[in-house]
Scaffold this active site. Structure first.
Site, short mmCIF file in Angstrom:
data_model
loop_
_atom_site.label_atom_id
_atom_site.label_comp_id
_atom_site.label_asym_id
_atom_site.label_seq_id
_atom_site.Cartn_x
_atom_site.Cartn_y
_atom_site.Cartn_z
NE ARG A 84 33.85 24.30 26.12
CZ ARG A 84 34.92 24.87 25.57
NH1 ARG A 84 36.01 24.16 25.34
NH2 ARG A 84 34.91 26.14 25.26
CG ASP A 86 38.42 23.72 22.30
OD1 ASP A 86 38.25 24.70 23.04
OD2 ASP A 86 39.19 23.73 21.32
CB THR A 88 32.17 21.70 17.53
OG1 THR A 88 31.30 22.81 17.78
CG2 THR A 88 32.31 20.88 18.80
CD GLU A 117 34.99 27.40 22.22
OE1 GLU A 117 35.41 28.55 22.42
OE2 GLU A 117 35.75 26.42 22.15
CG ASP A 143 25.78 36.12 19.16
OD1 ASP A 143 27.01 36.15 18.91
OD2 ASP A 143 24.92 35.87 18.30
CG HIS A 145 30.86 37.29 26.97
ND1 HIS A 145 31.72 37.92 26.08
CD2 HIS A 145 31.46 37.38 28.19
CE1 HIS A 145 32.77 38.36 26.73
NE2 HIS A 145 32.64 38.03 28.01
#
Length: 440
Positions: A84, A86, A88, A117, A143, A145
């Site tokens: 994952r 962080d 980007t 992300e 979006d 969330h």
């Protein structure tokens, strides 16, 4: 060696393990790369978290190799299944290929996957059939969330100002993957944000109703379950788990943990004091919980702040935590049994707005049709029989398969009569089409 053993143990249980890696900056503590070679960093560019890397220019290759070797290291040496990445959007690279493309290629060559992300809502980041773009497998889609958080709390401070949380906006987000697909975005001075995305698979968007940022960004570290009633939290939880998109579940969310998740750090000397002061200033003028008294903001350098953030596992046997955990288990069992494969293909589901409620209709081949009906506000009535979009297939009737309300019985909290659902509180209900006269 212990980390390798942890990954192996997870694999033995059938669990994949993803490592969160940060390739957009190095923090201010322990960053000595510039002492060895100033060419690692761009002198004219900084990120919000530290000095930016020099990914272009004459000496770029050793800098790029640093990250590519690191990505390979985690997968080869520790057998992580995915990475994952962080923030980007903060990786500025004018080279061809882009560093993200190269990192993804390193991972894919090792049968690993990559999740980014990225706040841009840029389809160019994701894997495309024509081979264009950076080929990243999925992105965090915040979006969803933000829309759900505003719908449940009504609070539109800080970065939530750009979201209304209306039923129509939630449905539009569900239909597409993210909400902003090119509209003017107020925090960007009205510049357009996002690309169209309905052509992308649902697996490309990771949904959440809370995560470490959205909780830790708050001055007091409140989780979503601390800000709303338990019925609303259960409704949002069932929606998250039974939407077509992969759900991210933050630690403790699955039992509505009572503990906060505060921002904590462990920096020595002057840096530690600066971190504490900055955290207090942050909420005086901006951020979530803006205007909170400085002395009410927990000190990130205090060991107590860290201790307060630890989960209390004994809650699993207490009310309402145990019942929330059971709800998550029931929802995830549906994802295991039928909400997978063809059921997630966009041609096999539709989302519709219904006033104060909305629905997702699943019609996967070889499976009964199902209808997920959600009201995040409550005080809603849905007449399934009167709306052709909600009617069961000919010769069948709707039967309740799951209800998010914490009452006993499948239809607790929702009155079912002649295909009419009456929501007296926030709830998410899963209906399944059964032949007329059939008994479960």
């Amino acid at each position: 060696h212990e980390l390798r053993a942890l990954v192996d143990a997870a694999h033995a249980c059938g669990l994949a393990v993803i490592l969160d890696v940060v390739y957009n900056h190095l923090g201010p503590d322990g960053n000595y790369l510039g002492r060895f070679a100033r060419g690692y960093f761009a002198a004219d560019r900084h990120t919000p978290w530290g000095q930016a890397f020099a990914l272009t220019g004459r000496d770029r290759q050793p800098v790029r190799d640093f990250f590519l070797a690191n990505a390979a290291y985690w997968i080869d040496e520790f057998r992580f299944d995915g990475l994952r990445l962080d923030a980007t959007h903060a990786i500025v690279d004018e080279s061809d290929p882009h560093l993200l493309t190269e990192i993804t290629a390193v991972a894919h060559a090792r049968n690993a996957f990559v999740i980014a992300e990225d706040e841009r809502n840029a389809s160019s980041v994701l894997r495309r059939e024509d081979g264009a773009g950076h080929q990243v497998d999925a992105v965090w889609a915040d979006d969803f969330h933000h829309q759900v958080r505003v719908a449940l709390t009504g609070v539109q401070e800080s970065y939530f100002k750009s979201y209304r949380g209306s039923t129509g906006d939630v449905v539009r987000t569900l239909e597409q993957g993210w909400f902003y697909t090119g509209q003017p975005f107020p925090p960007w001075q009205g510049r357009p944000r996002g690309d169209r995305c309905r052509h992308l698979p649902t697996s490309a968007f990771v949904y959440a109703i809370e995560n470490h940022d959205q909780v830790g960004n708050r001055a007091l570290g409140e989780r979503l379950e601390h800000l709303i009633g338990i019925a609303a939290f259960r409704a949002a939880s069932a929606l998250l788990c039974l939407s077509p998109y992969p759900p991210l579940i933050f630690m403790g969310q699955e039992w509505a943990a009572s503990t906060p998740f505060l921002f904590f750090s462990d920096h020595a000397g002057e840096l530690g004091r600066m971190i504490s002061q900055q955290r207090q200033r942050e909420f005086a003028t901006a951020g979530l919980n803006q205007g909170i008294r400085a002395d009410a903001v927990p000190d990130p350098q205090s060991p107590e702040t860290f201790q307060r953030s630890k989960l209390v596992w004994e809650e699993l046997g207490q009310f309402p935590h145990g019942s929330v955990l059971s709800l998550y288990g029931e929802c995830l069992q549906h994802r295991r049994t039928w909400l997978r494969g063809a059921a997630l293909a966009r041609q096999h589901w539709t989302a519709v707005a219904l006033g104060r409620a909305f629905a997702i209709r699943y019609s996967p081949p070889g499976e009964p049709v199902r209808l997920l009906v959600c009201s995040l506000h409550g005080d809603a009535k849905v007449a399934c029989g009167a709306d052709e979009r909600l009617q069961p297939p000919a010769g069948t009737c709707w039967r309740t398969q799951l209800d998010s309300r914490p009452m006993a019985g499948r239809t607790a909290g929702v009155s079912v009569a002649v295909n009419v659902l009456v929501f007296d509180q926030p709830a998410t209900v899963l209906l399944v089409a059964r032949p007329n006269g059939a008994v479960d």
